[in-house]
Design a protein around this motif. Structure first.
Motif, PDB file in Angstrom:
ATOM      1  N   PHE A   1     -12.544 -78.490 -24.281  1.00 19.47           N
ATOM      2  CA  PHE A   1     -11.742 -79.021 -23.181  1.00 19.47           C
ATOM      3  C   PHE A   1     -12.017 -80.513 -22.984  1.00 19.47           C
ATOM      4  CE2 PHE A   1     -11.127 -80.105 -18.701  1.00 19.47           C
ATOM      5  CZ  PHE A   1      -9.805 -79.725 -18.527  1.00 19.47           C
TER       6      PHE A   1
ATOM      7  N   THR B   1      -0.768 -83.914 -19.350  1.00 12.38           N
ATOM      8  CA  THR B   1      -1.119 -82.521 -19.080  1.00 12.38           C
ATOM      9  C   THR B   1      -2.169 -82.015 -20.069  1.00 12.38           C
ATOM     10  OG1 THR B   1       1.098 -82.124 -18.212  1.00 12.38           O
ATOM     11  CG2 THR B   1      -0.217 -80.199 -18.800  1.00 12.38           C
ATOM     12  N   LEU B   2      -3.211 -81.396 -19.527  1.00 10.75           N
ATOM     13  CA  LEU B   2      -4.316 -80.905 -20.342  1.00 10.75           C
ATOM     14  C   LEU B   2      -4.238 -79.412 -20.604  1.00 10.75           C
ATOM     15  CD1 LEU B   2      -7.061 -82.954 -18.507  1.00 10.75           C
ATOM     16  CD2 LEU B   2      -6.214 -83.387 -20.823  1.00 10.75           C
ATOM     17  N   GLY B   3      -3.726 -78.644 -19.653  1.00  9.77           N
ATOM     18  CA  GLY B   3      -3.610 -77.216 -19.864  1.00  9.77           C
ATOM     19  C   GLY B   3      -4.082 -76.412 -18.672  1.00  9.77           C
ATOM     20  N   ALA B   4      -4.096 -75.105 -18.830  1.00  8.38           N
ATOM     21  CA  ALA B   4      -4.397 -74.181 -17.742  1.00  8.38           C
ATOM     22  C   ALA B   4      -5.881 -74.185 -17.400  1.00  8.38           C
ATOM     23  CB  ALA B   4      -3.956 -72.772 -18.119  1.00  8.38           C
TER      24      ALA B   4
ATOM     25  N   PRO C   1       4.025 -84.491 -19.784  1.00  7.98           N
ATOM     26  CA  PRO C   1       3.334 -83.849 -20.913  1.00  7.98           C
ATOM     27  C   PRO C   1       2.246 -84.723 -21.524  1.00  7.98           C
ATOM     28  CG  PRO C   1       5.705 -83.522 -21.077  1.00  7.98           C
ATOM     29  CD  PRO C   1       5.479 -84.503 -19.963  1.00  7.98           C
TER      30      PRO C   1
ATOM     31  N   ARG D   1      -6.508 -86.794 -25.302  1.00 13.37           N
ATOM     32  CA  ARG D   1      -5.279 -87.017 -24.557  1.00 13.37           C
ATOM     33  C   ARG D   1      -5.314 -88.362 -23.830  1.00 13.37           C
ATOM     34  NH1 ARG D   1      -1.989 -82.976 -23.320  1.00 13.37           N
ATOM     35  NH2 ARG D   1      -2.618 -82.409 -25.436  1.00 13.37           N
TER      36      ARG D   1
ATOM     37  N   ASN E   1      -0.198 -74.464  -9.857  1.00 13.84           N
ATOM     38  CA  ASN E   1       0.983 -74.390 -10.712  1.00 13.84           C
ATOM     39  C   ASN E   1       2.275 -74.443  -9.920  1.00 13.84           C
ATOM     40  OD1 ASN E   1      -0.661 -74.129 -12.976  1.00 13.84           O
ATOM     41  ND2 ASN E   1      -0.587 -71.888 -12.952  1.00 13.84           N
TER      42      ASN E   1
ATOM     43  N   LEU F   1     -10.515 -82.485 -25.614  1.00 15.12           N
ATOM     44  CA  LEU F   1      -9.086 -82.624 -25.357  1.00 15.12           C
ATOM     45  C   LEU F   1      -8.829 -83.719 -24.327  1.00 15.12           C
ATOM     46  CD1 LEU F   1      -6.103 -81.721 -25.486  1.00 15.12           C
ATOM     47  CD2 LEU F   1      -6.670 -79.977 -23.757  1.00 15.12           C
TER      48      LEU F   1
ATOM     49  N   ARG G   1      -3.525 -75.967 -13.191  1.00 18.86           N
ATOM     50  CA  ARG G   1      -3.531 -76.695 -14.449  1.00 18.86           C
ATOM     51  C   ARG G   1      -4.311 -77.987 -14.263  1.00 18.86           C
ATOM     52  NH1 ARG G   1       2.098 -77.355 -13.019  1.00 18.86           N
ATOM     53  NH2 ARG G   1       2.723 -75.879 -14.633  1.00 18.86           N
TER      54      ARG G   1
END
Length: 288
Positions: free
Chosen positions: A5, A74-77, A71, A12, A101, A8, A83
């Motif tokens: 994570f 955005t890193l994810g859930a 996007p 990102r 969310n 990421l 998120r």
């Protein structure tokens, strides 16, 4: 969550910085020391003409950057309900927004799902989790979100307060700091890198409930009022009810209670220097 994570986050961030989607706030730090406590004041040295990028900048009630986030950021859930998003205007490297969310009001009290999302980050990377619960607490968006920044030189933290808190306290023990002359509550929690996420989430949530009880704060149909700031780090939770947002034109948010102020103009720095950081913090809180 795994170390992937944070990789990421870094990947990102590099990509978003190159594309211009990430616009860090560049500041020049000054140090103020009052009553033995060290505070950092960050004066904006670039982006000065882009007030939306500066804490306390103008708010657009019709714009929600977290409902359908960029996007590129955005890193994810983070679990089923939240998120992770790079803060478009980060105050430090790896500055993350933890947003619901679906739209929920920022004044809505934090619940266990919020703390579970935060715990996923804290259990892996430590650092400071914080929450600006409403505009009077420095929130720039109505969409419910926490934020996180890593530990690091110059970053906000609870470190300056810790020597003034009782040592060796069990979980859910409460304390007040003798130098913070405003209504507040510190609660001892279980929060350390490597802890099981569910155990940490339970502890933070229980600590939050205990802080509400100690401060006699009871949410109603409008949400949790008065607005408040929450900080979580180093085995402690700090909750500070707020009376209003500004001191001498300086927006005060949770990071100020973590020892870091942001100012736009030189005269604001001088006002803060003249009054002292502790007076600034007390003036926007609720006097004891």
């Amino acid at each position: 969550m795994t170390a992937d994570f944070l990789r990421l986050v870094d990947e990102r961030a590099r990509s978003a910085l190159a594309s211009g989607d990430l616009e860090p706030i560049v500041t020049e730090p000054s140090e103020l020391v009052e009553d033995g406590l060290r505070f950092v004041v960050r004066s904006v040295s670039t982006l000065a003409g882009r007030s939306a990028a500066i804490p306390g900048g103008p708010r657009d009630p019709d714009f929600d950057p977290f409902l359908a986030p960029d996007p590129a950021l955005t890193l994810g859930a983070l679990g089923a309900h939240h998120r992770a998003i790079l803060n478009k205007f980060p105050v430090s490297a790896r500055h993350i927004v933890i947003a619901t969310n679906t739209f929920r009001e920022q004044l809505e009290p934090l619940d266990r799902t919020d703390f579970a999302a935060l715990a996923r980050v804290l259990a892996e990377a430590g650092g400071l989790g914080f929450y600006n619960g409403g505009a009077a607490a420095g929130a720039s968006q109505r969409h419910k979100h926490l934020q996180w920044i890593p530990s690091g030189a110059g970053n906000a933290s609870l470190g300056e307060w810790l020597p003034g808190l009782p040592a060796g306290q069990p979980p859910l023990a409460t304390a007040v700091h003798p130098k913070l002359a405003v209504k507040h509550c510190f609660v001892r929690i279980e929060c350390a890198i490597g802890m099981p996420v569910e155990r940490m989430a339970d502890s933070i949530h229980e600590g939050f409930v205990e802080a509400l009880r100690a401060l006699a704060l009871v949410p109603d149909a409008r949400g949790l009022l008065p607005a408040s700031n929450l900080l979580v780090a180093d085995g402690w939770l700090l909750l500070v009810p707020r009376s209003h947002e500004h001191f001498e034109g300086i927006s005060i948010n949770a990071l100020a209670y973590g020892g870091t102020f942001f100012v736009r103009e030189p005269e604001r720095l001088e006002a803060l220097r003249s009054a002292g950081p502790l007076q600034a913090l007390a003036s926007v809180g609720i006097r004891c």
